[in-house]
Enzyme design. Structure first.
Site, short mmCIF file in Angstrom:
data_model
loop_
_atom_site.label_atom_id
_atom_site.label_comp_id
_atom_site.label_asym_id
_atom_site.label_seq_id
_atom_site.Cartn_x
_atom_site.Cartn_y
_atom_site.Cartn_z
N GLU A 61 -23.44 -67.93 42.46
CA GLU A 61 -24.00 -67.73 43.65
C GLU A 61 -24.79 -66.53 43.77
OE1 GLU A 61 -20.57 -67.35 46.56
OE2 GLU A 61 -21.68 -65.71 47.49
N ASP B 224 -26.73 -64.03 46.30
CA ASP B 224 -26.57 -63.42 47.89
C ASP B 224 -27.49 -62.44 48.45
OD1 ASP B 224 -24.22 -64.96 48.22
OD2 ASP B 224 -23.03 -63.13 47.64
N GLU C 136 -27.23 -60.34 51.98
CA GLU C 136 -26.38 -60.19 53.16
C GLU C 136 -26.89 -58.98 53.87
OE1 GLU C 136 -22.10 -61.72 52.40
OE2 GLU C 136 -22.53 -59.94 51.42
#
Ligand SMILES: *[C@@H]1O[C@H](CO)[C@@H](O)[C@H](O)[C@H]1NC(C)=O
Length: 294
Positions: A107, A109, A111
């Site tokens: 993953e 990411d 955010e």
């Protein structure tokens, strides 16, 4: 040859940077939502404009919403232009990430943690490989991400994963297989984005709660650029189309200007870096040796 301006908050000076943008990925064009993406949940909380070139995600007290790519990809360049929730966005999180679907998942990411009106957003990034994450980095941005669209992108090849904000690399995760660190190379990932309520942790560690009287919270998107090897057909498709530009030498590492800009982000905007968190990691995580070279 390109010239552009960097407004340095802490120095309070306008830096003019000129140079070749050697390894900058291709400029994304304004691709409509529906070409590469579909809604994932709460379909009625996604609004479409300009024939689907622009969309908005809405969060209210009933639900947030999100979308995902139709295809799964192994390597490439993925970007999105986002205008974050303006005004009082405390408690909200807007995410843009790549993730594989299996148990030991990979993953990548982005955010964006909202804040009270006038208080700065935090951009948190993370990388999971083979199901292992705990690689958080947090920065402030050098601009207000709620007043205009900015592009957020990921370059992923066999050599490195680079997180870009506009043309500025804010994080690099190099392939450290030689040091025994897993690197995403064989699990195709889909691209996801979502807006949801995370007021148990997002803003000042969960102290600031979402003010539902301000709902709906709206994040705006456009430029749904995807340039990657689609998983099912990757090998042949990419080889014959000469599509794997991201594997070429100039994309195997950052160039000098990009390292300078990455250092600038490190020095001026970093809030947290797991690589330097001796409380959590008395022994420095192995891949951080590479991080130190920056
Ligand atoms: C929100 O603002 C406060 C006060 O300026 C700051 O400490 C915090 O880092 C900001 N961002 C988040 C997401 O908490």
């Amino acid at each position: 040859m390109g010239c552009y301006h960097l407004w340095s908050l802490s120095l309070g000076v306008l830096l003019m940077v000129c140079g070749t943008l050697g390894a900058a990925p291709r400029k994304p064009v304004n691709v409509p939502f529906g070409r590469n993406y579909v809604p994932t949940w709460a379909f009625d909380h996604i609004k479409y404009f300009n024939g689907g070139s622009d969309i908005q995600l809405h969060l209210d007290k009933y639900t947030g919403t999100g979308f995902q790519s139709k295809g799964s990809y192994l390597f490439g360049h993925f970007s999105m232009q986002i205008k974050m929730v303006p005004g009082d966005s405390a408690g909200t999180v807007t995410a843009f990430y790549l993730s594989s679907q299996n148990a030991e998942h990979d993953e990548i990411d982005f955010e964006f943690l909202g804040n009270r009106t006038g208080q700065p957003y935090i951009l948190q990034t993370n990388v999971f490989t083979g199901g292992k994450g705990n690689r958080e980095q947090r920065i402030y941005l050098w601009f207000d991400p709620t007043t205009a669209y900015h592009s957020y992108s990921v370059l992923w090849n066999l050599y490195q994963i680079v997180f870009f904000v506009d043309d500025v690399p804010i994080r690099i995760f190099k392939n450290s297989k030689d040091l025994g660190v897993r690197f995403p190379f064989d699990q195709p990932m889909k691209i996801y984005s979502s807006l949801w309520n995370a007021d148990d942790w997002a803003t000042r560690g969960g102290l600031e709660k979402t003010d539902w009287s301000k709902a709906p919270f709206v994040a705006a998107y456009r430029g749904f650029h995807v340039d990657g090897c689609e998983a099912s057909v990757q090998a042949k498709f990419c080889a014959t189309q000469g599509k794997r530009w991201w594997d070429q030498r100039e994309f195997q590492d950052l160039d000098a200007l990009q390292y300078r800009r990455l250092r600038w982000v490190r020095q001026k905007f970093t809030i947290y870096n797991y690589c330097t968190d001796r409380v959590r990691f008395p022994t420095m995580p192995v891949e951080c040796k590479r991080d130190r070279d920056v």
